[in-house]
Enzyme design. Structure first.
Site, short mmCIF file in Angstrom:
data_model
loop_
_atom_site.label_atom_id
_atom_site.label_comp_id
_atom_site.label_asym_id
_atom_site.label_seq_id
_atom_site.Cartn_x
_atom_site.Cartn_y
_atom_site.Cartn_z
N THR A 168 -21.56 33.24 50.85
CA THR A 168 -20.50 34.19 51.24
C THR A 168 -20.99 35.61 50.97
OG1 THR A 168 -18.80 32.61 50.65
CG2 THR A 168 -18.12 34.90 50.85
N LYS A 201 -14.12 34.04 56.24
CA LYS A 201 -14.27 33.54 54.86
C LYS A 201 -13.72 34.55 53.85
CE LYS A 201 -15.39 31.47 51.18
NZ LYS A 201 -16.58 31.10 50.51
P1 NA7 Z 1 -24.10 29.45 41.71
O1 NA7 Z 1 -23.80 28.14 41.10
O2 NA7 Z 1 -23.93 30.71 40.90
O3 NA7 Z 1 -25.63 29.36 42.24
C1 NA7 Z 1 -26.25 30.50 42.77
C2 NA7 Z 1 -27.54 30.08 43.47
O4 NA7 Z 1 -28.16 31.29 43.97
C3 NA7 Z 1 -28.57 29.42 42.55
O5 NA7 Z 1 -29.30 28.48 43.28
C4 NA7 Z 1 -29.46 30.61 42.16
O6 NA7 Z 1 -30.75 30.25 41.76
C5 NA7 Z 1 -29.51 31.35 43.48
N1 NA7 Z 1 -29.93 32.75 43.33
C6 NA7 Z 1 -29.25 33.75 42.74
N2 NA7 Z 1 -29.96 34.90 42.82
C7 NA7 Z 1 -31.10 34.60 43.48
C8 NA7 Z 1 -32.22 35.37 43.90
N3 NA7 Z 1 -32.31 36.69 43.65
N4 NA7 Z 1 -33.21 34.74 44.57
C9 NA7 Z 1 -33.14 33.41 44.84
N5 NA7 Z 1 -32.10 32.62 44.47
C10 NA7 Z 1 -31.10 33.23 43.80
O7 NA7 Z 1 -23.27 29.70 43.04
P2 NA7 Z 1 -22.43 28.67 43.92
O8 NA7 Z 1 -23.31 27.53 44.27
O9 NA7 Z 1 -21.11 28.41 43.27
O10 NA7 Z 1 -22.10 29.56 45.21
C11 NA7 Z 1 -23.08 29.82 46.20
C12 NA7 Z 1 -22.45 30.61 47.33
O11 NA7 Z 1 -21.38 29.85 47.95
C13 NA7 Z 1 -21.82 31.92 46.91
O12 NA7 Z 1 -22.04 32.88 47.92
C14 NA7 Z 1 -20.34 31.58 46.77
O13 NA7 Z 1 -19.53 32.74 46.91
C15 NA7 Z 1 -20.11 30.53 47.82
P3 NA7 Z 1 -31.05 29.86 40.21
O14 NA7 Z 1 -30.54 28.46 40.06
O15 NA7 Z 1 -30.29 30.84 39.35
O16 NA7 Z 1 -32.51 29.97 40.08
#
Ligand code: NA7
Length: 316
Positions: free
Chosen positions: A125, A200
């Protein structure tokens, strides 16, 4: 009719309700599927792709989170670029617009793997501008782009009951349709790029304001010496009865806040909806007030807990 039928039965239950799990009769595409971002949403979404017979390659920044999916039969990519190179269609579900951009334009990012005809589906989102920016970058390399944010949180992701809000490249929507069937109970094709993100944000603006309002009602009941459980029973029999009142209301009264939808993401969505209101000159008084409450709740340390923790700020 811009919506497509979904093979799973429709239900009015939302993310956190006790939806019964119905086995789906999905015929998986033979295209190779990538999935980037294995957080609270990404893990169960990718798991449902695997369970329904798709050939899935995953990547996550923190590699540990891949383990469960590798055990279930997924392959592991070494970087976002590597996954995109190996796959025909790659899905992404990460936290916010910074993460979305990092993934696409960062080192060993998605853009480096895009070649003509490859598909990229953004399910995070984020705001409309971010969607347009990454769409242009991918299209410049000959790739196809679809936005597909989802309504529903952890439980709906686990049970394949998400509502998927797709917009953009219709051929990619059709090619990836069995994936949407595996992850969701209903997929809408909303047309022009940006309609998915905007829809959304409106859905989550309403969810956030209603959640804050429920927290205030339960707090007011306590101050008035009323039984909060009885109030919840009354609400569940009233015109505003819904899964959110049932599940979040009970969570509040039990003081149990498992992070089905992290509060920091709810606040992000309210902020983005307010920005949308600013651009479109639509006053959003109620959402603005709710946003302040979520900001406060984040400031007192509840950002990673469930959105229902907004009760903590209201009831302080
Ligand atoms: P989470 O459980 O907070 O997971 C966030 C994911 O995003 C997780 O895989 C993180 O990787 C990844 N992440 C965050 N920052 C980065 C960067 N800079 N580069 C690569 N990957 C990153 O969120 P949800 O699963 O609850 O929600 C995901 C989306 O769906 C969000 O937009 C909601 O609003 C709806 P990590 O595990 O920390 O390495």
């Amino acid at each position: 009719n811009l919506t497509e039928p979904c093979v799973s039965p429709d239900t009015t239950a939302d993310a956190d309700s006790t939806t019964s799990i119905v086995a789906k009769d999905v015929i998986p595409t033979d295209k190779k599927i990538g999935f980037l971002g294995l957080g609270i949403m990404g893990i169960p979404m990718a798991m449902n792709l695997i369970k329904s017979g798709h050939d899935v390659t995953v990547w996550n920044r923190n590699q540990n989170k891949c383990k469960q999916l590798l055990s279930a039969g997924a392959k592991e990519g070494t970087s976002p670029a590597d996954v995109v190179q190996q796959c025909d269609i790659t899905f992404s579900c990460v936290s916010d617009s910074t993460a979305v951009r990092d993934l696409v334009i960062g080192n060993s990012g998605v853009l480096q793997g895009i070649t003509s005809g490859k598909g990229y589906v953004e399910m995070s989102t984020v705001d409309n501008d971010t969607i347009k920016e990454i769409s242009e970058a991918i299209s410049m390399r000959g790739g196809r782009f679809l936005e597909a944010p989802v309504s529903g949180s952890k439980k709906a992701a686990e049970t394949g009951q998400l509502v998927i809000l797709a917009a953009g490249d219709r051929s990619l929507y059709m090619d990836g349709y069995s994936c949407f069937e595996a992850m969701g109970k209903k997929t809408f094709f909303l047309g022009e790029l940006g309609c998915g993100a905007n829809t959304k944000l409106i859905v989550n603006m309403l969810t956030g304001t209603f959640m804050a309002s429920l927290a205030e009602g339960l707090s007011l009941a306590e101050k008035a010496g009323l039984d909060q459980y009885t109030l919840l029973d009354v609400l569940n029999l009233s015109a505003i009865s819904c899964p959110l009142v049932q599940t979040k209301g009970s969570a509040i009264l039990e003081g149990h806040f498992p992070a089905n939808f992290p509060l920091k993401h709810q606040q992000k969505d309210l902020r983005l909806a307010l920005q949308m209101g600013e651009v479109l000159e639509q006053p959003l008084h109620v959402a603005g007030a709710a946003n302040e409450l979520y900001k406060r709740t984040k400031a007192i340390g509840f950002g990673d807990r469930d959105m229902s923790c907004v009760y903590r700020a209201v009831n302080a």
